[in-house]
Enzyme design. Structure first.
Site, PDB file in Angstrom:
ATOM      1  CE  LYS A   1       5.284   7.513  -4.411  1.00 16.14           C
ATOM      2  NZ  LYS A   1       5.428   6.927  -3.572  1.00 16.14           N
TER       3      LYS A   1
ATOM      4  CE  LYS B   1      -1.017   5.013  -5.228  1.00 12.90           C
ATOM      5  NZ  LYS B   1       0.223   4.663  -4.071  1.00 12.90           N
TER       6      LYS B   1
ATOM      7  CE  LYS C   1      -0.100  10.225   1.886  1.00 15.18           C
ATOM      8  NZ  LYS C   1       0.884   9.852   1.685  1.00 15.18           N
TER       9      LYS C   1
HETATM   10  P1  TYM Z   1       1.696   6.001   0.979  1.00 13.38           P
HETATM   11  O1  TYM Z   1       1.713   7.247   2.048  1.00 13.38           O
HETATM   12  O2  TYM Z   1       1.513   5.809   0.086  1.00 13.38           O
HETATM   13  O3  TYM Z   1       0.238   5.582   2.370  1.00 13.38           O
HETATM   14  C1  TYM Z   1      -0.691   5.117   3.136  1.00 13.38           C
HETATM   15  C2  TYM Z   1      -1.992   4.168   3.656  1.00 13.38           C
HETATM   16  O4  TYM Z   1      -3.099   4.139   2.090  1.00 13.38           O
HETATM   17  C3  TYM Z   1      -2.846   3.131   1.272  1.00 13.38           C
HETATM   18  N1  TYM Z   1      -2.846   3.770   0.128  1.00 13.38           N
HETATM   19  C4  TYM Z   1      -4.290   3.608  -1.102  1.00 13.38           C
HETATM   20  N2  TYM Z   1      -5.627   2.521  -0.880  1.00 13.38           N
HETATM   21  C5  TYM Z   1      -6.351   2.626  -1.410  1.00 13.38           C
HETATM   22  N3  TYM Z   1      -6.767   3.369  -2.530  1.00 13.38           N
HETATM   23  C6  TYM Z   1      -5.186   3.969  -2.501  1.00 13.38           C
HETATM   24  N4  TYM Z   1      -5.497   5.800  -3.744  1.00 13.38           N
HETATM   25  C7  TYM Z   1      -4.024   4.893  -2.004  1.00 13.38           C
HETATM   26  N5  TYM Z   1      -3.491   5.255  -1.393  1.00 13.38           N
HETATM   27  C8  TYM Z   1      -2.768   5.399  -0.748  1.00 13.38           C
HETATM   28  C9  TYM Z   1      -1.191   2.606   0.944  1.00 13.38           C
HETATM   29  O5  TYM Z   1      -1.627   0.963   0.601  1.00 13.38           O
HETATM   30  C10 TYM Z   1      -1.065   3.069   2.895  1.00 13.38           C
HETATM   31  O6  TYM Z   1      -1.275   1.116   2.743  1.00 13.38           O
HETATM   32  N6  TYM Z   1       4.790   3.127   1.860  1.00 13.38           N
HETATM   33  C11 TYM Z   1       3.867   3.148   2.637  1.00 13.38           C
HETATM   34  C12 TYM Z   1       3.976   3.177   3.992  1.00 13.38           C
HETATM   35  C13 TYM Z   1       4.370   2.703   5.007  1.00 13.38           C
HETATM   36  C14 TYM Z   1       4.334   0.826   5.046  1.00 13.38           C
HETATM   37  C15 TYM Z   1       5.613   0.592   6.052  1.00 13.38           C
HETATM   38  C16 TYM Z   1       3.217   0.901   5.542  1.00 13.38           C
HETATM   39  C17 TYM Z   1       6.362   2.959   5.184  1.00 13.38           C
HETATM   40  N7  TYM Z   1       6.309   1.974   6.409  1.00 13.38           N
HETATM   41  C18 TYM Z   1       5.252  -0.528   7.127  1.00 13.38           C
HETATM   42  C19 TYM Z   1       3.065  -0.773   6.226  1.00 13.38           C
HETATM   43  C20 TYM Z   1       3.874  -0.773   6.839  1.00 13.38           C
HETATM   44  C21 TYM Z   1       3.463   4.184   1.949  1.00 13.38           C
HETATM   45  O7  TYM Z   1       3.970   4.528   1.015  1.00 13.38           O
HETATM   46  O8  TYM Z   1       2.007   4.880   1.552  1.00 13.38           O
END
Ligand code: TYM
Length: 335
Positions: A111, A194, A197
């Site tokens: 990032k 990957k 969004k």
């Molecule tokens: P974020 O917002 O990037 O994504 C949310 C969830 O979607 C999953 N994900 C994917 N899974 C499969 N293929 C993809 N291309 C893909 N893109 C995203 C992510 O693995 C995630 O589960 N850090 C986290 C948010 C967070 C969190 C937490 C998660 C903050 N605190 C505590 C679990 C526990 C994040 O950026 O998710």
């Protein structure tokens, strides 16, 4: 019953990757777990967010989660910034985690990119806040996509170091739940990247609010190779785009790669893509309609989020107060 926590950033429209890698598994876990689902707006501002857009995206994210089947009555849905305990525990974890640990985080490197000096300090300590999200509830299971694996390992390292440093057994070990054939959904333009969004190319992803026509077009244009689909999973080796589309199909059809190749092995991508687009529209269309219905009643969403924040704080506040006591804070609060 085990307690589950997971979060999603309102940094854009949720994608098919978010849905298949995470949200859909959240819904499955609601059957036999106590679940806490969080829209992580504190995490979202680690990268620049236009305030008006952030507000809109936060509501859209909550609406999408409700439309996907999050149950805000039996479980909890809330906004991270509404519960102060997250930021309070994150500060303690900033002082527990080691710089060397954070330097190893691949997501920060990706990032921050080449302009690392210009990344926000928040982006650097992002994983400490994520650890705080989970440990503030003593949650033990965390359903996420594969890209969060390293962050969850760090969350366990932080818990272990806290327990060791203060001579307690306070924060439990957490178990990552990385489930299904689409734990890592890749970009439609590049099977080694990957689906995200925040990718600048809208053609690289399926947004959860794309209409049927847009979905069909994006799938038709998705990058592939000239060979027909293989009959065996081993034949997907070295063909990242083919593997990705087969994985997406399998996840949407609630089956495995093998079953998809049994039906489409030997066939060209033209036939396969048409079937994939049709399946995707049949799964995402109803969610899209339901999301719009929720967005028509913003006050209902806000009511749910407020109630969720109250119930989340009731769990997290005493846990974080105890962590503060263990650290040696006197813990006086304004009257
Ligand atoms: P974020 O917002 O990037 O994504 C949310 C969830 O979607 C999953 N994900 C994917 N899974 C499969 N293929 C993809 N291309 C893909 N893109 C995203 C992510 O693995 C995630 O589960 N850090 C986290 C948010 C967070 C969190 C937490 C998660 C903050 N605190 C505590 C679990 C526990 C994040 O950026 O998710």
């Amino acid at each position: 019953m085990q307690r589950v926590f997971s979060g999603i950033q309102p940094s854009g429209i949720p994608t098919l990757g978010n849905y298949l890698g995470a949200i859909r598994n959240w819904i499955g876990m609601q059957r036999d777990h106590e679940c806490i689902w969080c829209v992580v707006d504190l995490h979202a501002i680690t990268g620049w967010q236009d305030p008006a857009a952030l507000r809109r995206q936060t509501l859209e994210m909550a609406a999408t989660l409700l439309a996907c089947g999050v149950d805000p009555e039996k479980h909890i849905l809330f906004l991270q910034s509404s519960v102060r305990a997250h930021a309070q525990l994150a500060w303690i974890f900033n002082c527990v985690a080691r710089i060397g640990w954070l330097n190893r985080m691949t997501q920060f490197k990706e990032k921050a990119g080449k302009d690392r000096e210009n990344a926000s300090a928040g982006l650097y300590v992002y994983p400490n806040l994520m650890a705080a999200d989970i440990h503030a509830y003593h949650a033990t299971r965390v359903p996420v996509g594969d890209d969060q694996r390293q962050h969850l390992e760090l969350a366990n390292d932080i818990a272990k170091k806290f327990n060791f440093d203060y001579g307690v057994d306070f924060f439990p070990n957490i178990e990552p739940m990385i489930l299904g054939p689409a734990a890592r959904v890749m970009s439609l333009r590049d099977g080694t990247k990957k689906m995200s969004k925040t990718d600048p190319s809208d053609q690289s992803r399926i947004n959860m609010n794309d209409d049927a026509e847009t979905i069909a077009l994006k799938i038709r244009r998705a990058k592939t190779d000239p060979e027909p689909l293989p009959c065996e999973v081993a034949g997907l080796e070295g063909r990242p785009e083919a593997r990705n589309l087969v994985g997406i199909f399998a996840a949407l059809a609630e089956t495995e790669h093998t079953a998809v190749l049994r039906d489409f092995g030997g066939k060209g991508f033209g036939v396969f893509k048409e079937a994939l687009a049709e399946l995707m529209v049949s799964r995402l269309g109803p969610i899209n309609d339901e999301t719009r219905r929720w967005l028509d009643d913003e006050s209902a969403i806000l009511r749910i989020l407020r109630d969720g924040a109250d119930r989340a704080a009731a769990i997290a506040d005493p846990i974080v107060a105890e962590a503060e006591r263990l650290v040696g804070f006197i813990g006086l609060r304004p009257a």
